[in-house]
Write a protein that holds these residues in place. Structure first.
Motif, mmCIF file in Angstrom:
data_model
loop_
_atom_site.group_PDB
_atom_site.id
_atom_site.type_symbol
_atom_site.label_atom_id
_atom_site.label_comp_id
_atom_site.label_asym_id
_atom_site.label_seq_id
_atom_site.Cartn_x
_atom_site.Cartn_y
_atom_site.Cartn_z
ATOM 1 N N ASP A 50 0.849 -1.789 -0.228
ATOM 2 C CA ASP A 50 -0.100 -0.271 -0.109
ATOM 3 C C ASP A 50 1.219 1.363 -0.155
ATOM 4 O OD1 ASP A 50 -1.950 1.878 0.326
ATOM 5 O OD2 ASP A 50 -1.945 1.355 2.244
ATOM 6 N N HIS A 51 1.330 1.946 -1.130
ATOM 7 C CA HIS A 51 1.741 3.135 -1.251
ATOM 8 C C HIS A 51 1.093 4.017 -0.495
ATOM 9 C CE1 HIS A 51 4.289 5.855 -4.128
ATOM 10 N NE2 HIS A 51 4.917 5.382 -2.946
ATOM 11 N N LYS A 52 2.616 4.856 0.523
ATOM 12 C CA LYS A 52 2.313 5.948 1.129
ATOM 13 C C LYS A 52 1.473 5.959 2.356
ATOM 14 C CE LYS A 52 3.550 9.634 -1.116
ATOM 15 N NZ LYS A 52 3.950 10.014 -0.846
ATOM 16 N N LEU A 54 -1.720 4.612 2.546
ATOM 17 C CA LEU A 54 -3.077 5.598 2.425
ATOM 18 C C LEU A 54 -4.196 4.143 2.900
ATOM 19 C CD1 LEU A 54 -2.437 6.824 -1.343
ATOM 20 C CD2 LEU A 54 -2.012 7.911 1.193
ATOM 21 N N CYS A 111 -4.296 11.510 -2.895
ATOM 22 C CA CYS A 111 -2.706 11.890 -3.285
ATOM 23 C C CYS A 111 -2.646 12.129 -4.821
ATOM 24 C CB CYS A 111 -2.340 10.530 -2.969
ATOM 25 S SG CYS A 111 -0.565 10.250 -2.605
ATOM 26 N N ASP A 113 0.986 12.941 -5.759
ATOM 27 C CA ASP A 113 2.112 12.539 -6.357
ATOM 28 C C ASP A 113 1.590 10.683 -6.705
ATOM 29 O OD1 ASP A 113 1.799 11.325 -4.227
ATOM 30 O OD2 ASP A 113 3.811 12.513 -3.655
ATOM 31 N N GLN A 119 -3.995 2.886 -6.422
ATOM 32 C CA GLN A 119 -5.253 2.144 -5.624
ATOM 33 C C GLN A 119 -5.985 1.232 -5.784
ATOM 34 O OE1 GLN A 119 -6.523 5.808 -3.461
ATOM 35 N NE2 GLN A 119 -5.140 6.888 -4.545
#
Length: 197
Positions: A50-52, A54, A111, A113, A119
């Motif tokens: 889960d990038h960042k 979120l 988000c 960036d 997602q």
């Protein structure tokens, strides 16, 4: 200097992954996991890349009364949208005959960036992790979508899902009524390129 240790191989997990097979939805029956039995399955699914951080997904656990409420809505919205009558009937049955389904909702987070598709991919990974966790826990499971995963009218009326959010997967979980034969799998050599320079 950091001491780097290799992970120990886990042959049992690898054997599971190499032999796992979804169970046909129509073969799943009661009993189904209790809330306490489902909790570790949901927890395992949430340990997904889960990038960042979120957390762009959430779960809606649909028990039998809710599924029976949704079955006629499938017919109403499917017919109005001009979905093939046989598909509508099949999907209505997938809801009406089920005992437990977890809807994995792709719940977008703001988000700027990185692209939204990350997602989507994370939500899909949650579905696969949940499928594996359910089967590793001794349950039969299957991952379905269909028009109800994306149809805004059905999502709003049936599940309270608004905006751009959608269902990445309906994960059906239950006791195995039958163990299917394995199906044909991809030829790994045909789909793999090795790039060494």
């Amino acid at each position: 200097m950091m001491d780097i240790k290799a992970l120990a191989p886990n042959a049992a997990v690898m054997d599971f992954l190499l032999t796992r097979r979804s169970r046909p939805v129509r073969s799943l029956k009661a009993p189904v996991p209790t809330r306490d039995e489902l909790a570790p399955i949901l927890t395992a699914a949430a340990r997904t890349p889960d990038h960042k951080m979120l957390v762009p997904w959430r779960f809606i656990v649909l028990e039998r009364p809710a599924l029976q409420r949704l079955a006629p809505l499938v017919k109403t919205h499917g017919t109005a949208a001009g979905v093939d009558a046989q598909k509508v009937e099949n999907i209505s049955g997938f809801f009406g005959n089920a005992n437990l389904v977890v809807a994995v909702v792709c719940a977008y987070k703001d988000c700027d960036d990185f692209p939204r598709i990350e997602q989507d991919l994370s939500a899909g990974a949650v579905c696969m992790a949940m499928l594996n966790a359910a089967q590793a826990s001794g349950w039969g499971a299957n991952w379905l979508t269909g028009f109800t995963a994306f149809h805004k009218g059905f999502l709003a009326e049936g599940l309270g899902i608004e905006g751009d959010d959608y269902v990445a997967g309906y994960i059906h979980i239950g006791s195995e009524g039958a163990t299917p034969q394995d199906r044909r799998r991809p030829d790994i050599d045909a789909i793999t390129d090795w790039v060494s320079s």
